[in-house]
Every structure is written in structure tokens, then in C-alpha cells.
Scaffold this motif. Structure first.
Motif, mmCIF file in Angstrom:
data_model
loop_
_atom_site.group_PDB
_atom_site.id
_atom_site.type_symbol
_atom_site.label_atom_id
_atom_site.label_comp_id
_atom_site.label_asym_id
_atom_site.label_seq_id
_atom_site.Cartn_x
_atom_site.Cartn_y
_atom_site.Cartn_z
ATOM 1 N N VAL A 60 49.027 38.701 44.190
ATOM 2 C CA VAL A 60 48.394 40.009 44.268
ATOM 3 C C VAL A 60 46.968 39.895 43.730
ATOM 4 C CG1 VAL A 60 48.493 42.400 43.469
ATOM 5 C CG2 VAL A 60 50.612 41.163 43.965
ATOM 6 N N ALA A 61 45.998 40.241 44.581
ATOM 7 C CA ALA A 61 44.603 40.241 44.156
ATOM 8 C C ALA A 61 44.368 41.412 43.205
ATOM 9 C CB ALA A 61 43.680 40.342 45.357
ATOM 10 N N VAL A 62 43.674 41.127 42.113
ATOM 11 C CA VAL A 62 43.363 42.155 41.128
ATOM 12 C C VAL A 62 41.841 42.236 41.001
ATOM 13 C CG1 VAL A 62 43.617 42.855 38.725
ATOM 14 C CG2 VAL A 62 45.510 41.707 39.890
ATOM 15 N N GLU A 63 41.325 43.427 41.153
ATOM 16 C CA GLU A 63 39.885 43.615 41.061
ATOM 17 C C GLU A 63 39.381 43.145 39.699
ATOM 18 O OE1 GLU A 63 36.685 47.228 41.381
ATOM 19 O OE2 GLU A 63 38.566 47.405 42.485
ATOM 20 N N THR A 103 50.230 35.955 40.159
ATOM 21 C CA THR A 103 51.446 35.538 40.844
ATOM 22 C C THR A 103 52.621 36.288 40.229
ATOM 23 O OG1 THR A 103 50.564 33.341 41.303
ATOM 24 C CG2 THR A 103 52.958 33.614 41.457
ATOM 25 N N TYR A 104 53.256 37.104 41.050
ATOM 26 C CA TYR A 104 54.459 37.809 40.631
ATOM 27 C C TYR A 104 55.675 37.054 41.141
ATOM 28 C CZ TYR A 104 52.062 41.998 39.032
ATOM 29 O OH TYR A 104 51.284 42.881 38.331
ATOM 30 N N VAL A 105 56.736 37.101 40.366
ATOM 31 C CA VAL A 105 58.027 36.569 40.783
ATOM 32 C C VAL A 105 58.936 37.776 40.954
ATOM 33 C CG1 VAL A 105 59.941 35.044 40.223
ATOM 34 C CG2 VAL A 105 57.621 34.476 39.461
ATOM 35 N N GLN A 106 59.504 37.911 42.142
ATOM 36 C CA GLN A 106 60.344 39.058 42.488
ATOM 37 C C GLN A 106 61.736 38.554 42.845
ATOM 38 O OE1 GLN A 106 59.353 42.545 42.986
ATOM 39 N NE2 GLN A 106 61.556 42.800 43.106
ATOM 40 N N LEU A 107 62.751 39.139 42.234
ATOM 41 C CA LEU A 107 64.119 38.755 42.576
ATOM 42 C C LEU A 107 64.500 39.272 43.955
ATOM 43 C CD1 LEU A 107 66.088 39.393 39.254
ATOM 44 C CD2 LEU A 107 65.316 37.206 40.190
#
Length: 84
Positions: A56-59, A66-70
Motif C-alpha cells: 500500500v502506497a502511503v503519501e 507491506t501488509y499481511v492479510q489472512l
């Protein structure tokens, strides 16, 4: 399926925190010094279809987070007991 202790620890952290966290959050919460320690655990979760990565780009930030999603399987995963 049986996960290693450290991989299961990462899975439990995600399960307890809404199923989603950044790799930096996981690194801090699990007491790891290097992000590589988390990367190996996340690789195992991804390989077993228990999680996926999302960048996810963050301004204002140079690199995306980097997110980890179950996955549904990760949310519902219960560690198998050792057979005797």
C-alpha cells in the motif's frame, strides 16, 4: 497441516489483531530484530494459502507499506496436535 512454532506465532498475532498487520508491526510485536525474520514466517503463511501480502502506497513515504492479510483459511486455522 502443522506450522513451525515461529510461523504459528505470526499467524496467532494476525488472528488476534483483526487478520491484518504490517510487517513492521509484526516485527516489533514478535520481538524480531530484523524484518527478514518476519519475511520467512510470512513466506510460509503465503505458501500454505493462510495469508497474502498487499503493498500500500502511503503519501510521504518513500516505500509502500507491506501488509499481511489472512485468508479465510488463515482466519479459521487451528494448529494440529502432535500425534502420539
Amino acid at each position: 497441516m502443522k506450522l513451525t512454532e515461529k510461523t504459528f506465532e505470526a499467524l496467532e498475532y494476525l488472528q488476534a489483531h483483526g487478520g491484518r498487520a504490517t510487517t513492521e508491526e509484526m516485527k516489533t510485536a514478535l520481538g524480531c530484530e530484523k524484518i527478514a525474520s518476519i519475511t520467512g514466517r510470512v513466506n510460509s503463511l503465503v505458501k500454505n494459502n493462510l495469508a497474502y501480502r498487499e503493498k500500500v502506497a502511503v503519501e510521504g513515504e518513500e516505500k509502500p507499506l507491506t501488509y499481511v492479510q489472512l485468508t479465510d483459511d488463515g482466519i479459521n486455522f487451528v494448529q494440529e496436535e502432535d500425534e502420539e
